[in-house]
Design an enzyme around this catalytic site. Structure first.
Site, PDB file in Angstrom:
ATOM      1  N   ARG A 248       0.816  -1.235   0.000  1.00  0.00           N
ATOM      2  CA  ARG A 248       0.000   0.000   0.000  1.00  0.00           C
ATOM      3  C   ARG A 248       0.845   1.279   0.000  1.00  0.00           C
ATOM      4  O   ARG A 248       0.377   2.344   0.385  1.00  0.00           O
ATOM      5  CB  ARG A 248      -0.976   0.030   1.184  1.00  0.00           C
TER       6      ARG A 248
ATOM      7  N   LYS B 234       2.833  11.270 -11.299  1.00  0.00           N
ATOM      8  CA  LYS B 234       1.958  10.389 -12.099  1.00  0.00           C
ATOM      9  C   LYS B 234       2.732   9.108 -12.379  1.00  0.00           C
ATOM     10  O   LYS B 234       3.825   9.152 -12.950  1.00  0.00           O
ATOM     11  CB  LYS B 234       1.584  11.046 -13.419  1.00  0.00           C
TER      12      LYS B 234
ATOM     13  N   GLU C 162       8.460  17.671 -25.244  1.00  0.00           N
ATOM     14  CA  GLU C 162       7.830  18.073 -23.971  1.00  0.00           C
ATOM     15  C   GLU C 162       8.366  19.434 -23.517  1.00  0.00           C
ATOM     16  O   GLU C 162       7.649  20.212 -22.884  1.00  0.00           O
ATOM     17  CB  GLU C 162       8.068  17.011 -22.879  1.00  0.00           C
TER      18      GLU C 162
ATOM     19  N   LYS D  30       6.491  22.870 -14.163  1.00  0.00           N
ATOM     20  CA  LYS D  30       5.668  21.729 -13.751  1.00  0.00           C
ATOM     21  C   LYS D  30       5.418  21.764 -12.243  1.00  0.00           C
ATOM     22  O   LYS D  30       4.299  21.495 -11.780  1.00  0.00           O
ATOM     23  CB  LYS D  30       6.336  20.408 -14.162  1.00  0.00           C
TER      24      LYS D  30
ATOM     25  N   GLU E 200      -4.820  16.693 -10.788  1.00  0.00           N
ATOM     26  CA  GLU E 200      -5.385  17.044 -12.094  1.00  0.00           C
ATOM     27  C   GLU E 200      -6.904  17.235 -12.069  1.00  0.00           C
ATOM     28  O   GLU E 200      -7.636  16.621 -12.849  1.00  0.00           O
ATOM     29  CB  GLU E 200      -5.000  15.984 -13.142  1.00  0.00           C
TER      30      GLU E 200
ATOM     31  N   ARG F 176      -3.677  21.284 -14.056  1.00  0.00           N
ATOM     32  CA  ARG F 176      -2.671  20.291 -14.453  1.00  0.00           C
ATOM     33  C   ARG F 176      -2.987  19.654 -15.807  1.00  0.00           C
ATOM     34  O   ARG F 176      -2.081  19.224 -16.518  1.00  0.00           O
ATOM     35  CB  ARG F 176      -2.521  19.209 -13.368  1.00  0.00           C
TER      36      ARG F 176
ATOM     37  N   ASN G 210      -1.167  18.224 -20.570  1.00  0.00           N
ATOM     38  CA  ASN G 210      -1.440  17.177 -21.555  1.00  0.00           C
ATOM     39  C   ASN G 210      -1.675  17.748 -22.949  1.00  0.00           C
ATOM     40  O   ASN G 210      -2.235  17.068 -23.816  1.00  0.00           O
ATOM     41  CB  ASN G 210      -2.665  16.356 -21.123  1.00  0.00           C
TER      42      ASN G 210
ATOM     43  N   HIS H 221      -1.424  15.646 -26.061  1.00  0.00           N
ATOM     44  CA  HIS H 221      -1.386  14.244 -25.643  1.00  0.00           C
ATOM     45  C   HIS H 221      -2.623  13.454 -26.073  1.00  0.00           C
ATOM     46  O   HIS H 221      -2.520  12.264 -26.338  1.00  0.00           O
ATOM     47  CB  HIS H 221      -1.210  14.142 -24.122  1.00  0.00           C
TER      48      HIS H 221
ATOM     49  N   HIS I 136      -1.806  10.309 -27.930  1.00  0.00           N
ATOM     50  CA  HIS I 136      -2.116   8.959 -27.428  1.00  0.00           C
ATOM     51  C   HIS I 136      -2.823   8.125 -28.496  1.00  0.00           C
ATOM     52  O   HIS I 136      -2.663   6.912 -28.559  1.00  0.00           O
ATOM     53  CB  HIS I 136      -2.971   9.036 -26.157  1.00  0.00           C
TER      54      HIS I 136
ATOM     55  N   HIS J 210       6.855   8.427 -27.552  1.00  0.00           N
ATOM     56  CA  HIS J 210       5.850   9.275 -26.893  1.00  0.00           C
ATOM     57  C   HIS J 210       6.016  10.739 -27.311  1.00  0.00           C
ATOM     58  O   HIS J 210       5.045  11.401 -27.708  1.00  0.00           O
ATOM     59  CB  HIS J 210       5.980   9.119 -25.372  1.00  0.00           C
TER      60      HIS J 210
END
Ligand code: NAD
Ligand code: GLY
Length: 370
Positions: free
Chosen positions: A128, A150, A192, A234, A244, A248, A252, A255, A259, A272
């Site tokens: 956990r 993330k 990026e 960032k 997010e 935030r 993206n 993205h 994606h 990517h």
């Protein structure tokens, strides 16, 4: 032994804890990687997670130095975006279980964004949640993925669909590791970097237009300056919106389109950063169709990406297929596709404020009719 020419850094403030990003050079070569991360290791157990490309380059010195003070194990994963999956996560759990490691263990991600995302997810879920440290060795991971917590893996039907928010204890970016990075990967990282300029700071875009050639020629001081600026952008966003629920999402930019490319073309075939580059152009083109950007501004976006040796057009993907893949995006709300678009260069918004036909037009531009 080469001494670092510079040592710089900043702090990331989050709800769970604050942590440092240290930006340096020659740490891998002079054995100081271990020294720099040791203050952030709490227990006596360490698992270094890396891959079979990075291990021969940077593992030995780190492992040996740490082994003087800790019980150190290594998990070496297969290299590639196509291995960013549950099987690789299970490999990490298997080592942790076989070694009877417990909540005192600190995981260390030594590698690019793929290793970092998976190590973070294993750390978030093992018992956990245990501590982890990021040692990003690609430009992309130094400017983006190692910062902000993330973590996760891909699903066959969608990028980064399974994961958790889990912040590292520290990030150590050794700019010298970029010397072994293939040029195509450096360019992917630059996508990026350019993203931050397009969404947040037009002055940074001016700076990049001047400094990209030096970055591509591996001027480590200039690269270090860019990494620091990007991490600060960032960190400022993550401090406002760690999970997010708002601002935030702007990170993206490109993205959702990107994606689609990555998933459609098969993980690892388009890098990517390459997919994000082409995706940023599509987002800029949609912004132009809405009337927010001029055609000259879209041309400027393309020029800066070309300067960084990045693609500016997607492969041929049927519009309905692209829309269906977009439907899996984490930003979809109440069945509506939400996109990050540019109000102007340096000013992004998350919006549903576009005619669906304009999106269809943009997606259809590069479809090759058979
Ligand atoms: P990557 O981790 O696949 O690394 C790229 C390639 O470079 C790999 O082959 C790797 O083994 C190799 N490599 C790494 N360091 C090297 C070095 N110093 N010298 C030589 N080779 C080296 O890819 P990436 O671009 O670093 O990261 C992409 C991943 O990051 C994607 O999975 C993406 O989804 C994820 N990402 C996550 C976030 C986040 O916030 N968590 C943000 C952006 C991207
Ligand atoms: N790379 C996007 C984010 O960290 O939010």
């Amino acid at each position: 032994m080469a001494a670092p020419l510079f040592l710089d850094g900043l702090t990331v403030h989050t709800q769970s804890h604050d942590y440092p990003i240290v930006i340096t050079e020659n740490a891998a070569a002079n054995g100081s990687m271990a020294q720099q991360i040791m203050p952030h290791i709490t227990g006596r157990q360490v698992l270094i997670v890396t891959n079979d490309t990075v291990a021969p380059l940077y593992l030995k010195a780190l492992e040996e130095e740490l082994a003087c003070q800790y019980r150190v194990e290594v998990c070496t994963l297969a290299d590639g975006e196509q291995y960013k999956n549950q099987t690789s996560i299970n490999q990490i759990y298997d080592v942790l279980m076989a070694q009877h490691f417990n909540r005192d263990v600190t995981l260390i991600a030594l590698g690019g964004g793929v290793v970092g995302d998976m190590t973070g997810f294993a750390a978030a879920s093992f018992m956990r949640g245990v501590n982890f440290i990021q040692i990003p060795t690609t430009l992309l991971s130094q400017v983006d993925s190692s910062v902000g917590g993330k973590t996760g893996i891909n699903h066959a039907q969608g990028k980064n669909m399974i994961g958790a928010f889990w912040q590292p204890q520290m990030v150590l970016a050794d700019m010298s590791t970029l010397k072994t990075l293939p040029p195509r990967e450096l360019s992917a990282g630059l996508a990026e970097v350019i993203k931050y300029a397009l969404i947040m700071d037009i002055k940074f875009l001016d700076w990049l237009e001047i400094n990209l050639p030096a970055m591509m020629a591996l001027d480590l001081a200039v690269l270090g300056e860019a990494v620091k600026r990007c991490c600060q952008y960032k960190a400022d966003i993550v401090a406002q919106d760690e999970r997010e629920s708002g601002v935030r999402a702007l990170l993206n930019f490109g993205h959702t389109f990107g994606h689609v490319i990555e998933t459609h073309e098969g993980y690892g075939n388009w890098l990517h950063g390459e997919a994000v580059a082409a995706g940023m152009v599509q987002a800029a083109e949609l912004s132009e169709k809405i009337g927010w950007l001029t055609s000259e501004e879209v041309a400027r976006v393309k020029r800066v990406l070309v300067l960084a040796n990045l693609p500016i057009a997607p492969p041929s993907i049927e519009v309905q297929t692209a829309l269906s893949l977009m439907g899996h995006d984490k930003k979809v709300k109440h069945g509506q596709i939400r996109l990050i678009l540019l109000k102007s260069l340096g000013d992004a918004v998350l919006t549903t404020d576009f005619e669906p036909s304009l999106l269809t037009d943009v997606l259809g531009q590069h479809v090759v009719k058979s």
